[in-house]
Design a protein around this motif. Structure first.
Motif, mmCIF file in Angstrom:
data_model
loop_
_atom_site.group_PDB
_atom_site.id
_atom_site.type_symbol
_atom_site.label_atom_id
_atom_site.label_comp_id
_atom_site.label_asym_id
_atom_site.label_seq_id
_atom_site.Cartn_x
_atom_site.Cartn_y
_atom_site.Cartn_z
ATOM 1 N N ALA A 66 0.847 -1.195 0.000
ATOM 2 C CA ALA A 66 0.000 0.000 0.000
ATOM 3 C C ALA A 66 0.877 1.238 0.000
ATOM 4 N N ALA A 67 0.401 2.279 -0.666
ATOM 5 C CA ALA A 67 1.067 3.582 -0.694
ATOM 6 C C ALA A 67 -0.001 4.651 -0.499
ATOM 7 N N VAL A 68 0.223 5.545 0.444
ATOM 8 C CA VAL A 68 -0.765 6.568 0.796
ATOM 9 C C VAL A 68 -0.113 7.940 0.690
ATOM 10 N N GLY A 222 5.076 17.268 -0.532
ATOM 11 C CA GLY A 222 4.303 16.032 -0.484
ATOM 12 C C GLY A 222 5.100 14.914 0.136
ATOM 13 N N GLY A 223 4.402 13.845 0.477
ATOM 14 C CA GLY A 223 5.037 12.665 1.033
ATOM 15 C C GLY A 223 4.218 11.442 0.704
ATOM 16 N N MET A 224 4.739 10.283 1.091
ATOM 17 C CA MET A 224 4.050 9.024 0.816
ATOM 18 C C MET A 224 4.365 8.027 1.919
ATOM 19 N N LEU A 225 3.329 7.398 2.454
ATOM 20 C CA LEU A 225 3.487 6.290 3.391
ATOM 21 C C LEU A 225 3.555 4.991 2.597
ATOM 22 N N LEU A 226 4.549 4.165 2.887
ATOM 23 C CA LEU A 226 4.684 2.850 2.266
ATOM 24 C C LEU A 226 4.587 1.789 3.347
ATOM 25 N N THR A 227 3.881 0.702 3.054
ATOM 26 C CA THR A 227 3.807 -0.398 4.013
ATOM 27 C C THR A 227 3.578 -1.711 3.285
#
Length: 385
Positions: A66-68, A222-227
């Motif tokens: 997932a990427a948010v 901007g940024g992005m959460l990766l999991t």
């Protein structure tokens, strides 16, 4: 040496006389087309086709489950810490050699940072320092380790991959698993960097990228959460978007959440940039190879190379000077001659708001700050010599 270095940099960037920035973005793809589409469709805020597309592109590129997308890297780190259970009054183990956003995110989450030393080669958190700290100052508890001195829970570990190079994240992850500490990676500078084929940011519960104007790919901010955890990704998406229940017109929010959504106009820039990500990375690695070759014969300057097993994006190519005086001389001469070079950040413990938060002696981190110089490293695709 400095005259020859200046000539090399000016040849890289096809700029014989004018100023050369440290890392300026290049917009040579479909950025204008996509921005105009945002305006024409009126979808300029957090709802729009480009946000979803940008998340999909990052998920596919990184290999994450997932990427948010979020509004910036600092908010992403704050959200990530909250998502792994960091609460006010607790402690987060991080590193002193980092950009201030890492420490600020810990404070925004209501916790207190404890700063550990770095490895001399990777510049990132030293797992040796982490182990020594835990063995000397922590004890196991029913909900994870706590500080022996005051009983505060150690709620997370937050290493940062400095300049796009991987820290010894496998060893850090093993220690976190041993001690039952959630691992969050500050991968703000690491888009396109891998360790043994795995994208940085995917070794712990959650990782955070940045797309600031000076990053490998930019969305302006901007940024992005990766999991790797789809359920955690879904929860991140929900809580960074105000925890609103889906409904055609009603506003019902059932948790205290953040409004950290990335606007569609920012994501539009990111989509255009990601369409050329391989070109950008290849070009930056070409620049790194030229710097590596140039400094191989300079006795007082050592190129800061990618660690073993790491394929780095070389976000900022850097050299380690033989002394503080040599570092200062290079900084003064290059900036006086229109070539932007920069030192590393001041240690967090040298800033007034974090002066009392040191976890160990920070010798390696301090030596790096006194000797490392970052060089012009921006992409040149669309403007190659």
């Amino acid at each position: 040496m400095l005259d020859r270095f200046a000539a090399l940099v000016r040849r890289f960037y096809s700029e014989p006389k004018g100023p050369i920035p440290l890392h300026a973005p290049v917009f040579a793809g479909k950025e204008k087309e996509y921005l105009c589409r945002c305006v024409d469709t009126t979808f300029v805020s957090s709802v729009g086709e480009y946000v979803t597309r940008f998340e999909d592109m990052l998920r596919e590129f990184s290999g994450a489950a997932a990427a948010v997308a979020v509004v910036n890297g600092t908010c992403g780190l704050t959200a990530a810490l909250g998502l792994v259970g960091v609460r006010p009054g607790e402690v987060v183990l991080t590193q002193a050699l980092t950009f201030v956003a890492t420490a600020n995110a810990v404070r925004h989450a209501g916790a207190e940072p404890v700063f550990l030393d770095s490895d001399p080669d990777t510049l990132g958190m030293s797992p040796d320092a982490l182990r020594a700290f835990l063995d000397a100052k922590a004890e196991s508890g029913p909900d994870g380790p706590r500080l022996r001195a005051d009983g505060r829970r150690i709620a997370a570990c937050l290493p940062m991959h400095v300049l796009g190079h991987a820290c010894r994240i496998r060893e850090i992850a093993a220690l976190c698993q041993e001690w039952r500490i959630p691992l969050v990676e500050d991968a703000a500078e690491a888009l396109g960097s891998t360790l043994d084929g795995r994208h940085l940011g995917l070794f712990g519960r959650i990782g955070v990228l940045s797309f600031n104007g000076n990053k490998t790919v930019t969305t302006g901010g901007g940024g992005m959460l990766l999991t790797n955890d789809p359920e955690l990704g879904a929860r991140a998406k929900r809580l960074t978007a105000t925890a609103k229940r889906p409904h055609p017109w009603e506003f019902f929010h059932d948790e205290t959440a953040w409004n950290y959504r990335m606007p569609n106009v920012n994501a539009a820039l990111g989509c255009a940039q990601m369409e050329r990500i391989e070109d950008i990375l290849a070009d930056k690695r070409d620049v790194a190879a030229a710097y590596r070759e140039f400094f191989a014969n300079e006795a007082d300057m050592e190129f800061v190379d990618q660690p073993e097993g790491c394929r780095s994006n070389f976000w900022l190519c850097s050299v380690r000077a033989g002394s503080r005086a040599a570092r200062d001389a290079m900084l003064e001469w290059t900036n006086a001659h229109g070539i932007a070079t920069r030192p590393l950040w001041r240690l967090m413990t040298d800033l007034p708001m974090y002066a009392g938060n040191a976890g160990d002696d920070l010798d390696a981190a301090r030596e790096a700050v006194e000797r490392v110089v970052s060089l012009p490293s921006g992409p040149r695709w669309g403007k190659r010599p």
